[in-house]
Scaffold this motif. Sequence first.
Motif: not given
Length: 123
Positions: A28-51
Motif C-alpha cells: 500500500a505504501a509503494a503502489w497506488t490502489e490500482d497499481g500494476g506489475y507486469t513481467d514475463p512470468l506475472a501480471e497483477a493489478r491492485g494491492h491484493e494481487q500485487l501482494a
Amino acid sequence: MTQYDTAVARYFEAWNATGPEALAKAVAAAWTEDGGYTDPLAEARGHEQLAAVIAGAQEQFPGHEFRLTGAVDGHHDMARFTWELVSTADGSAPVAATDVITLAEDGRIRSVLGFLDRVPTAG
C-alpha cells in the motif's frame, strides 16, 4: 534522495516484506490502489494481487532478498533500475532484472514493467 529513489526504496521494502500484514502495508505504501506489475512470468493489478505475486516469489525463493544494483535513473514520471534476487546464505543471485516504473502524483507506483535479464535454468 529523489522521488525516484524514494519510490524504488519503497518497492524493495514491499518485495522484501515478511508476513502478510507487513507485506500488505508495504504494498500500500509503494503502489497506488490500482497499481500494476507486469513481467514475463506475472501480471497483477491492485494491492491484493500485487501482494500475492510477491508472496509467491518469496515462496519460490526462500532465503533470498531483492537488492538494487546500480543507480536509479529517472525523468518525468518514470524511472528505471536493475536488481538481483540474492541468497542471504551464499550471495548467489539466480535472478536479475531491469524494471521501469511509472509514478503517480503522490509518488507511489502506478505501474511496473519488468524485464528478466537472468533466470534459473531448469535442472
